[in-house]
Each structure stands twice: as structure tokens, then as C-alpha cells.
Design a protein around this motif. Structure first.
Motif, PDB file in Angstrom:
ATOM      1  N   UNK A  58       0.807  -1.220   0.000  1.00 11.67           N
ATOM      2  CA  UNK A  58       0.000   0.000   0.000  1.00 11.67           C
ATOM      3  C   UNK A  58       0.839   1.268   0.000  1.00 11.67           C
ATOM      4  N   UNK A  59       1.897   1.288   0.810  1.00 11.87           N
ATOM      5  CA  UNK A  59       2.764   2.466   0.875  1.00 11.87           C
ATOM      6  C   UNK A  59       3.949   2.157   1.777  1.00 11.87           C
ATOM      7  N   UNK A  60       4.943   3.028   1.703  1.00 16.66           N
ATOM      8  CA  UNK A  60       6.093   2.990   2.612  1.00 16.66           C
ATOM      9  C   UNK A  60       5.709   3.814   3.841  1.00 16.66           C
ATOM     10  N   UNK A  61       5.556   3.192   5.015  1.00 17.99           N
ATOM     11  CA  UNK A  61       5.068   3.932   6.189  1.00 17.99           C
ATOM     12  C   UNK A  61       6.029   4.988   6.694  1.00 17.99           C
ATOM     13  N   UNK A  62       7.302   4.922   6.292  1.00 16.51           N
ATOM     14  CA  UNK A  62       8.283   5.868   6.827  1.00 16.51           C
ATOM     15  C   UNK A  62       8.636   6.962   5.837  1.00 16.51           C
ATOM     16  N   UNK A  63       8.082   6.903   4.629  1.00 13.82           N
ATOM     17  CA  UNK A  63       8.329   7.975   3.676  1.00 13.82           C
ATOM     18  C   UNK A  63       7.691   9.263   4.190  1.00 13.82           C
ATOM     19  N   UNK A  64       8.489  10.312   4.335  1.00 17.19           N
ATOM     20  CA  UNK A  64       7.998  11.569   4.866  1.00 17.19           C
ATOM     21  C   UNK A  64       7.869  11.597   6.380  1.00 17.19           C
ATOM     22  N   UNK A  65       8.282  10.538   7.043  1.00 18.14           N
ATOM     23  CA  UNK A  65       8.152  10.437   8.499  1.00 18.14           C
ATOM     24  C   UNK A  65       9.330  11.077   9.214  1.00 18.14           C
ATOM     25  N   UNK A  66      10.520  11.003   8.600  1.00 19.64           N
ATOM     26  CA  UNK A  66      11.735  11.485   9.260  1.00 19.64           C
ATOM     27  C   UNK A  66      12.312  12.732   8.592  1.00 19.64           C
ATOM     28  N   UNK A  67      11.765  13.138   7.453  1.00 18.80           N
ATOM     29  CA  UNK A  67      12.373  14.256   6.728  1.00 18.80           C
ATOM     30  C   UNK A  67      11.310  15.161   6.121  1.00 18.80           C
ATOM     31  N   UNK A  68      11.762  16.349   5.726  1.00 17.96           N
ATOM     32  CA  UNK A  68      10.855  17.346   5.161  1.00 17.96           C
ATOM     33  C   UNK A  68      11.618  18.195   4.150  1.00 17.96           C
ATOM     34  N   UNK A  69      11.095  18.252   2.937  1.00 19.36           N
ATOM     35  CA  UNK A  69      11.702  19.055   1.873  1.00 19.36           C
ATOM     36  C   UNK A  69      13.191  18.746   1.706  1.00 19.36           C
ATOM     37  N   UNK A  70      13.537  17.457   1.773  1.00 22.28           N
ATOM     38  CA  UNK A  70      14.914  17.034   1.557  1.00 22.28           C
ATOM     39  C   UNK A  70      15.833  17.180   2.746  1.00 22.28           C
ATOM     40  N   UNK A  71      15.309  17.612   3.899  1.00 24.70           N
ATOM     41  CA  UNK A  71      16.131  17.786   5.098  1.00 24.70           C
ATOM     42  C   UNK A  71      15.695  16.816   6.192  1.00 24.70           C
ATOM     43  N   UNK A  72      16.671  16.307   6.936  1.00 20.07           N
ATOM     44  CA  UNK A  72      16.368  15.433   8.054  1.00 20.07           C
ATOM     45  C   UNK A  72      15.681  16.211   9.180  1.00 20.07           C
ATOM     46  N   UNK A  73      14.872  15.510   9.943  1.00 19.89           N
ATOM     47  CA  UNK A  73      14.060  16.129  10.980  1.00 19.89           C
ATOM     48  C   UNK A  73      14.897  16.967  11.953  1.00 19.89           C
ATOM     49  N   UNK A  74      16.052  16.458  12.356  1.00 19.56           N
ATOM     50  CA  UNK A  74      16.875  17.158  13.345  1.00 19.56           C
ATOM     51  C   UNK A  74      17.529  18.421  12.784  1.00 19.56           C
ATOM     52  N   UNK A  75      17.519  18.570  11.459  1.00 20.83           N
ATOM     53  CA  UNK A  75      18.168  19.727  10.838  1.00 20.83           C
ATOM     54  C   UNK A  75      17.183  20.835  10.483  1.00 20.83           C
ATOM     55  N   UNK A  76      15.911  20.661  10.817  1.00 19.81           N
ATOM     56  CA  UNK A  76      14.901  21.633  10.427  1.00 19.81           C
ATOM     57  C   UNK A  76      14.946  22.876  11.306  1.00 19.81           C
ATOM     58  N   UNK A  77      14.610  24.015  10.704  1.00 17.88           N
ATOM     59  CA  UNK A  77      14.452  25.232  11.476  1.00 17.88           C
ATOM     60  C   UNK A  77      13.128  25.157  12.241  1.00 17.88           C
ATOM     61  N   UNK A  78      12.904  26.097  13.141  1.00 17.32           N
ATOM     62  CA  UNK A  78      11.664  26.093  13.922  1.00 17.32           C
ATOM     63  C   UNK A  78      10.441  26.220  13.015  1.00 17.32           C
ATOM     64  N   UNK A  79      10.535  27.082  12.005  1.00 22.16           N
ATOM     65  CA  UNK A  79       9.420  27.261  11.073  1.00 22.16           C
ATOM     66  C   UNK A  79       9.199  25.997  10.241  1.00 22.16           C
ATOM     67  N   UNK A  80      10.282  25.397   9.774  1.00 23.07           N
ATOM     68  CA  UNK A  80      10.176  24.168   8.985  1.00 23.07           C
ATOM     69  C   UNK A  80       9.617  23.031   9.834  1.00 23.07           C
ATOM     70  N   UNK A  81      10.007  22.981  11.103  1.00 25.21           N
ATOM     71  CA  UNK A  81       9.522  21.936  11.985  1.00 25.21           C
ATOM     72  C   UNK A  81       8.009  22.023  12.164  1.00 25.21           C
ATOM     73  N   UNK A  82       7.487  23.222  12.280  1.00 30.78           N
ATOM     74  CA  UNK A  82       6.044  23.400  12.433  1.00 30.78           C
ATOM     75  C   UNK A  82       5.308  22.918  11.190  1.00 30.78           C
ATOM     76  N   UNK A  83       5.818  23.261  10.032  1.00 30.26           N
ATOM     77  CA  UNK A  83       5.209  22.801   8.778  1.00 30.26           C
ATOM     78  C   UNK A  83       5.330  21.284   8.637  1.00 30.26           C
ATOM     79  N   UNK A  84       6.471  20.759   9.055  1.00 26.72           N
ATOM     80  CA  UNK A  84       6.708  19.321   8.992  1.00 26.72           C
ATOM     81  C   UNK A  84       5.717  18.560   9.862  1.00 26.72           C
ATOM     82  N   UNK A  85       5.459  19.067  11.063  1.00 25.61           N
ATOM     83  CA  UNK A  85       4.510  18.410  11.961  1.00 25.61           C
ATOM     84  C   UNK A  85       3.128  18.313  11.327  1.00 25.61           C
ATOM     85  N   UNK A  86       2.681  19.420  10.739  1.00 24.05           N
ATOM     86  CA  UNK A  86       1.352  19.441  10.118  1.00 24.05           C
ATOM     87  C   UNK A  86       1.297  18.447   8.957  1.00 24.05           C
ATOM     88  N   UNK A  87       2.328  18.479   8.118  1.00 24.45           N
ATOM     89  CA  UNK A  87       2.353  17.595   6.961  1.00 24.45           C
ATOM     90  C   UNK A  87       2.400  16.135   7.390  1.00 24.45           C
TER      91      UNK A  87
END
Length: 270
Positions: A58-87
Motif C-alpha cells: 500500500x505504501x512505505x510507512x516511513x516515507x515523509x516520516x523522518x524528513x521534510x523538503x529534503x532535510x532530516x528532521x533534526x536539521x529543520x528550522x523552527x518554522x520548517x519543523x512546524x510545517x513538517x509536523x502538520x504535513x
């Protein structure tokens, strides 16, 4: 045999162990074969191809789970992190609805989760969105079991150790103080997700432990073609890890149990 309500499917979370089929239980392999659909990344589908067969993935359950817009979760800015959470929440909800549609049709869906799905198991990101009656969890061997086998040591009993702590530094707010308190007692440590900043981690550990405290890292525990062990001490392990190319799949062990004959010493002390 599967225990299911007639007319309604179930969502199975299958602990597949730390590597491929050779580290999975017979129950896990049997259940994968019985499923109507699979949720898993491509690599797991390939590893378990004999058991997945022609079932729809059906799908890869971890695709988009750890990263956002090509960046790893731990490297996100505060603004990017907020958008990442919503997505990430929106993506999760879409996928949960996909699984529920299959269950309504009376079909069983399995998510393949690494190791022990109830210990640092990201599958619960999905599990908690279902009614308990719709969930079946198939246990799997955790990577710590494979790693300890590679080390060939008894983590407990060992010497005067009273307990084993399993955690990850990122889950311990103010972890240096916590470890300082725990250091009053004989404890061995199993630490997950420790490779992102090993120098910082061990700089903190050096303040708490003797410099000769033995450490070991097991990379890719359970994978016969990738598994390897690096040994050292609190004083030099941070440097060794920072120089290694692997920055993801490693399990860290700290404790006197890594040296000598820890089980025999414990028996003598008793």
C-alpha cells in the motif's frame, strides 16, 4: 490461524526482527504469508519477497516520516519543523484511512516493523489510530538481542550490576543530571540513536564515568553481511564514532560487563 471477526479485517504489526527473514520468528513469516496487503518500505518488501509474494504493497510507512523538503528532521528550522509536523500528521491520517478501507472490506493488512515493535517502535504512530479490537501485534526480536550475541557477553547478571537502562539521549531532557544520579548505582546502559553527535555525547559521559569505562557499538546488528563491532572506552569512543562513515545503524553499550567474565564474577559475588 488468524483470529478475526467475520466480515472485518485486522491491522497486524509484525515485528520482523533486526534484519531479514533469518532473524524473524516463524510466527512472523507465517503471518506475512497470510496477509491480504502489506505496508512496508521497498527494502523490506525485497528482503521478505518470498513471503510477501504478489500481495499489494500500500505504501512505505516511513516515507515523509523522518524528513521534510529534503532535510532530516533534526536539521529543520523552527518554522520548517512546524510545517513538517502538520504535513506528517496529515500524511499519517491519509494512510490510516487507506488501511481502514481495507479492514472494512474484510482484508487483513500488515505493517512490517523492525525489531521489537513495542520498543522504540514507530509503528505505534499508526497503531494508536485504530480501535484496539482491530489490532494484532506479532512480537519480534529486538536489535539489542542480536547485538549482545555479537558482543558475546552477559549484560545482567554481570559483576555487581543491579539493572540495565535502555534509552536514547534525545529522550532524556537534562540527561547528564539523570545519568549522574543513576551513576550512584551499578548500571549497564543500552543507548539507541547515538550516532548523530557522538563527540558531544561522550564529552558529557566523560564527566560522569571513569575514562576507562568500556564501551562498544554494534553496527547493523543481525545483518550477516554488515554487522561489525567497535570497542573502546568513554575516553576514546566519541572520536572513534565521529570518524566512522556509519551515522545511523548503531547500538551503543556502556558498562563493565564488556570486560572479563561478568557472569562468573556475578555468581561469585552472590
Amino acid at each position: 490461524m488468524k483470529n478475526k471477526v467475520i466480515g472485518r479485517g485486522k491491522f497486524y504489526v509484525i515485528g520482523k526482527g533486526p534484519a531479514g527473514p533469518q532473524m524473524a520468528t516463524l510466527q512472523a513469516l507465517n503471518m506475512i504469508e497470510q496477509m491480504d496487503a502489506i505496508v512496508a518500505p521497498d527494502n523490506d518488501v525485497k528482503l521478505f519477497a518470498e513471503y510477501v509474494g504478489e500481495k499489494p504493497v500500500l505504501f512505505d510507512p516511513w516515507e515523509g516520516f523522518w524528513n521534510y523538503e529534503g532535510k532530516q528532521m533534526l536539521d529543520l528550522t523552527e518554522d520548517e519543523m512546524e510545517k513538517f509536523r502538520i504535513k506528517r500528521f496529515n500524511l499519517r491520517d491519509e494512510r490510516v484511512n487507506t488501511i481502514k478501507e481495507f479492514l472494512i472490506q474484510g482484508k487483513d493488512v500488515a505493517l512490517l516493523d523492525a525489531g521489537n515493535p513495542c520498543f522504540f517502535g514507530p509503528s505505534h504512530w499508526y497503531v494508536e489510530q485504530f480501535d484496539q479490537q482491530d489490532i494484532v501485534i506479532i512480537p519480534g526480536m529486538g536489535c539489542e538481542a542480536a547485538a549482545l550475541a555479537a558482543l558475546g557477553k552477559s549484560i545482567i547478571p554481570s559483576y555487581d550490576t543491579r539493572f540495565v537502562m535502555q534509552t536514547a539521549p534525545l529522550y532524556l531532557e537534562g540527561w547528564e543530571q539523570i545519568l549522574k544520579d543513576l551513576n550512584q548505582y551499578p548500571v549497564s546502559i543500552v543507548a539507541y540513536m547515538t550516532l548523530s553527535n557522538p563527540k558531544k555525547l561522550f564529552a558529557g559521559l566523560e564527566k560522569l564515568y571513569p575514562t576507562d569505562m568500556p564501551c562498544a557499538i554494534v553496527y547493523w546488528a543481525g545483518y550477516p553481511d554488515k554487522q561489525r563491532v567497535i570497542r573502546g572506552t568513554v575516553a576514546d569512543m566519541g572520536q572513534k564514532l565521529s570518524e566512522d562513515e556509519e551515522n545511523h545503524m548503531g547500538l551503543l553499550f556502556i558498562g563493565r560487563f564488556l570486560n572479563g567474565k561478568p557472569y562468573e564474577a556475578a555468581m561469585k559475588q552472590q
